[in-house]
Design a protein around this motif. Structure first.
Motif, short mmCIF file in Angstrom:
data_model
loop_
_atom_site.label_atom_id
_atom_site.label_comp_id
_atom_site.label_asym_id
_atom_site.label_seq_id
_atom_site.Cartn_x
_atom_site.Cartn_y
_atom_site.Cartn_z
N HIS A 95 0.85 -1.19 0.00
CA HIS A 95 0.00 0.00 0.00
C HIS A 95 0.89 1.24 0.00
O HIS A 95 1.65 1.47 0.92
CB HIS A 95 -0.91 0.00 1.23
CG HIS A 95 -1.80 -1.20 1.31
ND1 HIS A 95 -1.75 -2.11 2.34
CD2 HIS A 95 -2.75 -1.65 0.46
CE1 HIS A 95 -2.63 -3.07 2.13
NE2 HIS A 95 -3.26 -2.81 1.00
N TYR A 120 -3.26 -7.51 -0.12
CA TYR A 120 -4.26 -6.64 -0.75
C TYR A 120 -5.64 -7.31 -0.69
O TYR A 120 -6.64 -6.66 -0.35
CB TYR A 120 -3.86 -6.36 -2.18
CG TYR A 120 -4.80 -5.46 -2.95
CD1 TYR A 120 -4.65 -4.09 -2.94
CD2 TYR A 120 -5.84 -6.01 -3.71
CE1 TYR A 120 -5.50 -3.27 -3.65
CE2 TYR A 120 -6.70 -5.20 -4.42
CZ TYR A 120 -6.52 -3.83 -4.39
OH TYR A 120 -7.39 -3.02 -5.09
N HIS A 123 -7.66 -7.32 2.71
CA HIS A 123 -8.28 -6.06 3.16
C HIS A 123 -7.89 -5.76 4.61
O HIS A 123 -8.75 -5.50 5.47
CB HIS A 123 -9.80 -6.13 3.03
CG HIS A 123 -10.27 -6.44 1.64
ND1 HIS A 123 -10.25 -5.52 0.61
CD2 HIS A 123 -10.77 -7.58 1.10
CE1 HIS A 123 -10.73 -6.07 -0.49
NE2 HIS A 123 -11.03 -7.32 -0.22
N ARG A 199 -14.72 -7.82 6.60
CA ARG A 199 -13.98 -7.13 5.55
C ARG A 199 -14.90 -6.91 4.35
O ARG A 199 -15.82 -7.71 4.12
CB ARG A 199 -12.77 -7.95 5.10
CG ARG A 199 -11.77 -8.27 6.18
CD ARG A 199 -10.91 -7.07 6.51
NE ARG A 199 -9.80 -7.42 7.37
CZ ARG A 199 -9.84 -7.43 8.69
NH1 ARG A 199 -10.96 -7.07 9.31
NH2 ARG A 199 -8.78 -7.76 9.40
N LYS A 203 -13.43 -3.95 -3.61
CA LYS A 203 -12.99 -2.59 -3.34
C LYS A 203 -14.18 -1.73 -2.95
O LYS A 203 -15.29 -1.91 -3.43
CB LYS A 203 -12.29 -2.01 -4.56
CG LYS A 203 -10.99 -2.72 -4.91
CD LYS A 203 -10.26 -2.01 -6.03
CE LYS A 203 -9.71 -0.67 -5.58
NZ LYS A 203 -8.88 -0.03 -6.63
N SER A 204 -13.94 -0.80 -2.06
CA SER A 204 -15.00 0.05 -1.53
C SER A 204 -14.44 1.44 -1.32
O SER A 204 -13.23 1.67 -1.44
CB SER A 204 -15.51 -0.53 -0.21
OG SER A 204 -14.52 -0.40 0.80
N MET A 206 -13.29 4.62 1.11
CA MET A 206 -12.54 4.59 2.36
C MET A 206 -13.47 4.27 3.52
O MET A 206 -14.54 4.87 3.66
CB MET A 206 -11.86 5.93 2.62
CG MET A 206 -11.09 5.97 3.92
SD MET A 206 -10.24 7.55 4.24
CE MET A 206 -11.64 8.62 4.58
N MET A 228 -9.31 1.42 6.10
CA MET A 228 -8.92 0.58 4.97
C MET A 228 -9.41 1.23 3.68
O MET A 228 -10.34 2.05 3.69
CB MET A 228 -9.50 -0.85 5.10
CG MET A 228 -11.02 -0.91 5.14
SD MET A 228 -11.66 -2.60 5.21
CE MET A 228 -11.07 -3.13 6.80
N HIS A 229 -8.77 0.89 2.59
CA HIS A 229 -9.12 1.39 1.25
C HIS A 229 -8.99 2.91 1.17
O HIS A 229 -9.75 3.55 0.45
CB HIS A 229 -10.53 0.95 0.86
CG HIS A 229 -10.70 -0.52 0.75
ND1 HIS A 229 -11.88 -1.12 0.39
CD2 HIS A 229 -9.84 -1.55 1.00
CE1 HIS A 229 -11.75 -2.43 0.40
NE2 HIS A 229 -10.51 -2.71 0.78
N GLU A 230 -8.04 3.46 1.89
CA GLU A 230 -7.88 4.90 1.94
C GLU A 230 -6.76 5.36 1.01
O GLU A 230 -5.93 4.58 0.57
CB GLU A 230 -7.57 5.34 3.37
CG GLU A 230 -6.11 5.18 3.78
CD GLU A 230 -5.66 3.73 3.85
OE1 GLU A 230 -4.44 3.50 3.74
OE2 GLU A 230 -6.51 2.83 4.01
N VAL A 329 -12.26 5.32 -4.79
CA VAL A 329 -11.68 4.21 -4.05
C VAL A 329 -10.18 4.31 -4.12
O VAL A 329 -9.61 4.63 -5.16
CB VAL A 329 -12.17 2.88 -4.64
CG1 VAL A 329 -11.57 1.71 -3.89
CG2 VAL A 329 -13.70 2.81 -4.59
N HIS A 331 -6.34 2.53 -2.38
CA HIS A 331 -5.57 1.73 -1.44
C HIS A 331 -4.33 2.51 -1.07
O HIS A 331 -3.44 2.03 -0.49
CB HIS A 331 -5.19 0.38 -2.07
CG HIS A 331 -6.08 -0.72 -1.62
ND1 HIS A 331 -5.63 -1.77 -0.86
CD2 HIS A 331 -7.40 -0.95 -1.79
CE1 HIS A 331 -6.62 -2.62 -0.61
NE2 HIS A 331 -7.69 -2.14 -1.17
#
Length: 331
Positions: A95, A120, A123, A199, A203-204, A206, A228-230, A329, A331
């Motif tokens: 990341h 990855y 998550h 989790r 992908k989502s 943030m 996560m996913h930020e 979205v 990572h």
């Protein structure tokens, strides 16, 4: 010796990325330091070959020449002729961190690059400390950006900030359940929540798992964010949105990642440790923890015994504000 080290050079390790340094430059530096260490070993003795050299005949008064069989080294394998043994190495980055951010940056070497993909897909959450400054707004949410507005902040209190953060955390917890596609009425969903294994399936936006204020001394404040996913830009925008909710403005002065999955600041190698020996030790130390975490996250074996009855923290009718939930979205 170099070949033996190369066989051990497969796995994950973390380094501390200072602010102002691009992640790609740090990756290239790591590869250069590893290659330098691999090529620094004492080269093997050169192979010998027999050649017939012209020389004076022993015992001859007329200095007659003759051919004599002589063993000489083969120069084709000499480092000055052949060059370094190792010229490239596969080094991957997990990341990423942008140039302004600092903190834990995970690298994969050799076959360890495959583990980056597993991380990855797992998550895993990451922790940040985010520093904000009240009373200013800029075009890029950073302190050194173009100033667009100045406001007063004397009415802002710690209690108001904590209340905003609680609302934000609650809305993101509900979003986490929505993106995980879990049925909250099932025992499996509750068991996963107890073990912290909920989790997103894909992908989502943030998602903030937890957020709290560590220090409040207006105009400065320091937040701890577990998410996560930020992206780091989204975290800076988060500070801006918090300022708006507090009826003022705020800019972000620092973003620092303190944890990425199992890797913390204690695991991150400092600049003085960016060498082959330290990286080998870090890979060996992290290997069992990486395997255990991926086993738990990718194939969670849930023990259904001795689990208390469900009491979901998001079942209460709390504020449903979607603060900080972005459509983009990262990572």
């Amino acid at each position: 010796m170099a070949s033996a080290r190369l066989t051990r050079l497969h796995g994950l390790f973390a380094a501390y990325k200072p602010p102002g340094l691009k992640w790609k430059h740090l990756r290239d530096t790591m590869e250069l330091q590893l290659l330098k260490g691999l090529n620094a070993g004492k080269p093997p003795a050169p192979e010998q070959r027999v050649r017939f050299l012209l020389g004076p005949m022993e015992g001859s008064e007329k200095k007659e020449l003759t051919l004599t069989a002589t063993s000489v080294p083969t120069l084709t394998s000499h480092p000055l002729v052949r060059g370094p043994v190792f010229t490239s190495l596969k080094v991957g980055v997990g990341h990423r961190l942008d140039a302004q951010a600092s903190g834990v940056l995970v690298f994969g070497v050799g076959q360890g690059c495959r583990l980056l993909t597993d991380m990855y897909n797992a998550h895993l959450t990451k922790d940040y400390t985010v520093r904000g400054l009240l009373g200013k707004a800029t075009d890029d949410f950073c302190e050194d950006g173009r100033l667009v507005e100045k406001t007063t902040y004397g009415h802002v209190t710690r209690e108001k900030l904590d209340r905003i953060l609680a609302v934000m955390q609650g809305s993101h917890q509900k979003a986490l359940v929505m993106y995980s596609n879990l049925d909250l009425k099932t025992q499996e969903a509750y068991e996963m929540a107890v073990r912290g294994l909920i989790r997103p399936t894909n992908k989502s936006p943030m998602l903030i798992i937890g957020i709290r204020c560590l220090h409040f001394a207006p105009p400065e404040f320091l937040l701890e964010v577990q998410c996560m996913h930020e992206t780091q830009k989204q975290l800076r925008k988060l500070v801006h949105e918090i300022g708006l909710e507090l009826k003022t403005t705020a800019v972000c002065t620092q973003v620092r990642r303190t944890r990425d999955g199992i890797f913390t600041l204690d695991d991150a190698l400092l600049r003085t440790q960016w060498d082959l020996h330290s990286i080998l030790d870090a890979i060996q130390a992290a290997a069992p923890r990486v395997a255990a975490e991926l086993e738990k996250s990718l194939r969670p074996g849930l023990d259904t015994q001795q689990v208390p009855s469900p009491r979901w923290p998001w079942d209460s009718e709390g504020p449903s504000s979607a603060l900080g939930l972005e459509s983009d979205v990262g990572h």
